[in-house]
Design a protein around this motif. Structure first.
Motif: not given
Length: 439
Positions: A232-234, A253-262, A351-353
């Motif tokens: 997300i550009p800031v 802001i790098p939001l991971k597709v798998n943010a929760s990891g393992v 809300d956007f994030i």
């Protein structure tokens, strides 16, 4: 090859990093040695040493401790189950929500409650483990006395594993709990490959090569899932301080597709063990308990895989919601003069994030669930049961996630000390990068 040896030299030239790596290796050796210490009163020669179905998967995660009736037979799984319960309570119960917001003191209270709950869960699982998995002919003392002493020893073993995990996190490298699970899985990997090669023989050489190639591509796909991010550009506003101009630059802001990891698959897997363990206590007197035990002991059954996949999707959303707070990210951005182009600062940014996070978490959770249940399909295609567990599932995702997280921490140490990183291009992104903060 020269670059490899140069990187190893740089790693061990940093005193703190060298000490942490050596501490981690030492703690892991202690954990593996404990996996071979059999419970008092058990005759090892009368143990089958070959757990089947869901128990075989649990045995793989615990590095053989489960089938060997080791003092670490339950490993760290009761602690993970307790952590699941506590995290659910922090979402639903105001008392735990209040503790979570109290900072360091609140976290200490939650940790203490988790430890107490771990003891209670270990006691219940210990009773069902002794009653349902250790054959009577292997017990060399009174059944009642053996059950009491074994449950005490198993509980002590789990507490010791929990302590080892915390020490690895504090004084070692990587997440201690995940490292303990990963080392148990890796310890079974070479034996699984050898057993698969022997079972196929020379006549099945081509099929074995195809299995290795397929495993390679599955690993690559899993790495892509763990590494994938949505940026997300800031934009930061320009500020003049003391005649100097600050800001005015664009970051992401790098939001991971798998943010929760393992964590979702570990949580889901720990819950999937409970029905089979508990059903063993009543399977002789109840047809329903016997049916539940059979269903949840077979990791190839559709009931098991459907339940497992749904739990992973639920825990992925839950853990992502706990670890990433869009409101806090938006507030940090506003406080530092940052904004998302085209989005008003404050609630609209939050809300956007949150909207983007939901959109990328859904396919990410489904993708994670598909990889998790892939071993069932691979086993039905003719791959050996033991080797098939590494074609996705808990084993592969935990190994990939933990290894990438550990490499990311080592990479951070190297870059912080102005050494060249481990890769010529790109970055190693582990699960620790999921805790995004806007500076």
């Amino acid at each position: 090859m020269n670059r490899f040896f140069s990187t190893i030299k740089n790693i061990f030239s940093i005193e703190e990093l060298r000490d942490r790596i050596l501490n981690t290796i030492g703690f892991l050796i202690i954990f593996r040695l404990g996996s071979f210490v059999v419970l008092p009163g058990v005759d090892p020669s009368k143990l089958s040493g070959d757990a089947q179905g869901i128990f075989g998967l649990l045995d793989t995660i615990l590095g053989g401790a489960f089938s060997n009736a080791s003092i670490f037979a339950l490993g760290i799984m009761p602690y993970i189950s307790a952590s699941i319960v506590i995290q659910l309570l922090t979402v639903a119960v105001p008392y735990f929500q209040k503790m979570q917001k109290e900072g360091e003191s609140g976290r200490k209270k939650i940790t203490q409650i988790t430890r107490v709950l771990t003891i209670a869960i270990t006691f219940v699982q210990g009773v069902s483990y002794v009653a349902g998995t250790i054959p009577t002919e292997a017990i060399m003392m009174s059944q009642t006395f053996f059950t009491i002493t074994s449950v005490i020893v198993l509980t002590s073993g789990t507490i010791f594993c929990m302590w080892l995990g915390e020490k690895i996190t504090d004084k070692g490298i990587g997440n201690g709990i995940s490292m303990l699970i990963m080392i148990g899985i890796i310890s079974r990997f070479p034996g699984s490959i050898v057993a698969e090669a022997i079972s196929l023989g020379m006549s099945g050489l081509l099929f074995f090569i195809l299995e290795i190639v397929a495993l390679f591509f599955v690993v690559m796909v899993t790495v892509m899932l763990v590494q994938a991010t949505r940026r997300i550009p800031v934009q930061y506003a320009k500020q003049v301080v003391g005649g100097r101009v600050y800001g005015g630059q664009r970051q992401y802001i790098p939001l991971k597709v798998n943010a929760s990891g393992v964590m979702p698959i570990i949580f889901a897997q720990s819950l999937m063990f409970l029905p089979a363990l508990l059903a063993n206590l009543w399977s002789e007197n109840s047809d329903t308990a016997a049916y539940i035990g059979n269903v949840f002991s077979d990791f190839q059954s559709w009931q098991y895989n459907l339940t497992f996949a749904l739990l992973i999707i639920i825990f992925t959303f839950l853990y992502t919601a706990i670890t990433i707070n869009p409101s806090q990210i938006a507030d940090d951005m506003k406080r530092n003069g940052g904004f998302v182009p085209g989005i008003k600062p404050g609630k609209e940014t939050s809300d956007f994030i949150d909207n983007i996070l939901t959109k990328i978490t859904l396919p990410g959770s489904i993708y994670l669930a598909l990889i998790a249940i892939l071993p069932a399909f691979v086993a039905r295609a003719g791959v050996g049961t033991q080797f098939s567990q590494f074609f996705g599932g808990t084993s592969l995702i935990i190994m990939v996630g933990v290894i990438l997280d550990t490499l990311q921490q080592i990479e951070s140490y190297l870059l912080m000390r102005h050494y060249e990183g481990m890769m010529k291009s790109g970055k190693v992104k582990g699960s620790s990068s999921q805790r995004t903060a806007v500076a």
